[in-house]
Design an enzyme around this catalytic site. Structure first.
Site, PDB file in Angstrom:
ATOM      1  N   SER A 285      -9.709   1.697   2.968  1.00 23.52           N
ATOM      2  CA  SER A 285      -8.855   2.448   2.077  1.00 23.52           C
ATOM      3  C   SER A 285      -7.828   1.608   1.330  1.00 23.52           C
ATOM      4  CB  SER A 285      -8.121   3.525   2.871  1.00 23.52           C
ATOM      5  OG  SER A 285      -7.292   2.920   3.853  1.00 23.52           O
TER       6      SER A 285
ATOM      7  N   LYS B 143       0.849  -1.204   0.000  1.00 26.15           N
ATOM      8  CA  LYS B 143       0.000   0.000   0.000  1.00 26.15           C
ATOM      9  C   LYS B 143       0.877   1.244   0.000  1.00 26.15           C
ATOM     10  CE  LYS B 143      -3.924   1.884   2.692  1.00 26.15           C
ATOM     11  NZ  LYS B 143      -4.813   1.628   3.858  1.00 26.15           N
TER      12      LYS B 143
ATOM     13  N   SER C 267      -9.861  -0.709   7.209  1.00 29.59           N
ATOM     14  CA  SER C 267      -9.302  -0.542   5.860  1.00 29.59           C
ATOM     15  C   SER C 267      -8.587  -1.741   5.267  1.00 29.59           C
ATOM     16  CB  SER C 267      -8.342   0.645   5.839  1.00 29.59           C
ATOM     17  OG  SER C 267      -9.061   1.821   5.652  1.00 29.59           O
TER      18      SER C 267
HETATM   19  N1  GLN Z   1     -13.090   3.910   6.505  1.00 23.13           N
HETATM   20  C1  GLN Z   1     -12.472   4.419   7.699  1.00 23.13           C
HETATM   21  C2  GLN Z   1     -12.067   5.842   7.502  1.00 23.13           C
HETATM   22  O1  GLN Z   1     -12.416   6.384   6.527  1.00 23.13           O
HETATM   23  C3  GLN Z   1     -11.304   3.560   8.083  1.00 23.13           C
HETATM   24  C4  GLN Z   1     -10.088   3.842   7.303  1.00 23.13           C
HETATM   25  C5  GLN Z   1      -8.917   2.995   7.686  1.00 23.13           C
HETATM   26  O2  GLN Z   1      -9.055   1.975   8.350  1.00 23.13           O
HETATM   27  N2  GLN Z   1      -7.737   3.468   7.331  1.00 23.13           N
HETATM   28  O3  GLN Z   1     -11.428   6.449   8.298  1.00 23.13           O
END
Ligand code: GLN
Length: 495
Positions: free
Chosen positions: A166, A91, A190
């Site tokens: 994400s 990532k 994420s």
């Molecule tokens: N969807 C969550 C957010 O927007 C979690 C994101 C993540 O785990 N990095 O913050």
């Protein structure tokens, strides 16, 4: 994308029968080489990634050099490590000395890290070949991989669908066989939510199990790195290589890391599986409800004891998270001012430093990141600190106590990973609906416990069959129990 419908495409196979562990065995046995495997993967990226946009950068030259050196070591009878032959995607919020580390933000468009994240270093030392950097929601803020500076990622199971986020690029890369396995980061879901949307395994270990050194910080008290993989045993192998104490991350635990699957999958007979009532709510998509119900029936017939449990604070997780995570993010992202770090706006004659900062940050950050910084700055401001931030920390403690208490009555918790399967790119969800994607995953981050999503059968949506996820949670540092249970359920559900 028609070739994804071709019977010879890996998506059409039972991918768990051809996972990383199987694949690297073929390299060790001399049936194939790392270079050959890498070239095949590069060719697939070339063919399909124009449509998926899973990768920001493919590090072909570096990967070719590394793969050749692995093959040379094998030919000379040396042991390049347990991940020799593995092709891994990373990532793009994890620092690598090769290529750029952009976090999908204009702010870091040209950033080259002078150092490597501990996890990347450990993977390379174990023999893995890093193939490239994957697309994500900017600074890991999002659930759809649409908040990207250079275009959204698409789901290989239906290119008009989001892959989740994400870590959407990592999940799409694994699902489309553009890497054997990929790294993600998980602050509120994420790793697990995109794994669920793309039919992969996604594993977030206990907070402190894996070093965060070299992960660009979002919510430092919630962030964990973990694998997105084709099987539970692949995820376990990556975990074993990456976990353990690191002097560069003071939050890493010095508890020894045990090979989680050394004793094989758990015996499901008599295993106490807690199913939170709040996770099987009628707000879930009917396809999710149906496939989850079928899993519970299968588990009961295999002899597991299903216990209904209550987690009444479940729905307070999202509000707690959206105070704590933005608060930490607003502090972590303060460094990108264009002077010390990041993109700098063109200075205008007579302009003061404050204005330059404001324009720089307005240009460098996308809308969602700006929203989070404003939320975070607000909840930390003098008049609101106690009302929001301190209160969220108190609710955090209650959520942790509730999970600890429920986990003392059963061995693992099981529920769907997400309320729905992958939604369409044009769904145009408002921020709160988007945030609700993480309603079942976020409390594992708030409490710091380990959690995994494994494929849970298909859900029918609009005439399309889409993957769903099964979400398992266990007490802190109970990774072996969690992964052994996940392996047993995986065999049952896919068998
Ligand atoms: N969807 C969550 C957010 O927007 C979690 C994101 C993540 O785990 N990095 O913050």
């Amino acid at each position: 994308m028609e070739h994804l419908n071709d019977a010879s495409h890996p998506l059409q196979h039972e991918s768990r029968r051809d996972d990383l562990v199987d694949r690297i065995a073929t390299v060790r046995d001399g049936e194939t080489t790392t270079v050959e495997r890498l070239e095949g993967t590069l060719a697939r990226i070339e063919a399909v990634d124009g449509a998926l946009n899973a990768f920001h950068e493919v590090l072909s030259d570096d990967a070719r050099r590394h793969a050749a050196s692995i093959d040379r070591q094998l030919a000379e009878g040396r042991d390049p490590g347990p991940l020799a032959g593995a092709i891994v995607a990373v990532k793009d919020n994890l620092c690598t000395t090769e290529g750029r580390t952009t976090c999908s933000s204009r702010m870091l468009e040209h950033y080259r890290s002078p150092f490597e994240a501990t996890v990347v270093e450990r993977l390379r030392t174990a023999g893995a070949t890093i193939i490239g950097k994957t697309n994500l929601d900017e600074f890991a803020m999002g659930s759809s991989s649409e908040n990207c500076a250079w275009g959204p990622v698409r789901n290989p199971h239906g290119v008009d669908r989001v892959p989740g986020g994400s870590s959407g690029g990592s999940a799409a890369a694994v699902a489309a066989d553009l890497a054997d396995v990929a790294l993600g980061s998980d602050t509120g879901g994420s790793i697990r939510q995109p794994a669920a949307f793309c039919g992969c395994v996604g594993f977030k270990p206990t907070y402190g199990r894996i070093s965060r050194y070299g992960l660009v910080a979002f919510g430092s008290s919630l962030d964990q790195i973990g694998p997105i993989a084709r099987s539970v045993r692949d995820a376990s192998l990556l975990y074993e290589v990456m976990a353990g104490v690191d002097p560069n991350d003071a939050t890493t635990s010095d508890l020894p890391v045990e090979p989680p699957l050394a004793d094989g999958p758990i015996d499901l007979r008599g295993l106490r599986v807690g199913v939170p009532r709040e996770h099987v709510s009628d707000r879930n998509h009917p396809g999710v409800t149906a496939s989850f119900g079928a899993t519970l029936d299968t588990l009961r017939s295999a002899g597991a004891t299903i216990i209904d449990v209550d987690l009444p604070l479940t729905h307070h997780g999202i509000s707690t998270y959206y105070v704590i995570a933005p608060a930490e993010a607003s502090s972590n992202l303060a460094r990108y001012d264009g002077i010390r770090y990041g993109h700098r706006a063109e200075a205008r004659p007579g302009e003061g430093l404050e204005e330059l900062y404001a324009r720089t940050r307005g240009e460098g950050f996308g809308a969602e990141v700006r929203r989070r910084i404003m939320l975070g700055t607000y909840v930390l401001s003098a008049g609101y600190y106690d009302a929001y931030y301190t209160r969220a920390l108190k609710v955090r403690r209650l959520i942790k106590q509730e999970l600890d208490q429920v986990l003392s009555q059963c061995d693992v918790l099981l529920g769907p990973t997400t309320p729905s399967p992958a939604f369409r790119l044009d769904a145009d969800l408002d921020p709160v609906s988007m945030y609700l994607n993480d309603v079942y995953t976020v409390n594992a981050n708030i409490a710091g416990i380990p959690a995994i999503s494994i494929p849970g059968g298909l859900a029918e949506d609009d005439g399309e069959a889409l993957p769903t996820g099964l979400h398992l949670q266990a007490p802190a540092f109970a990774e072996p129990m969690l992964l052994r249970t996940a392996a047993a359920i995986e065999a049952l559900v896919s068998g």
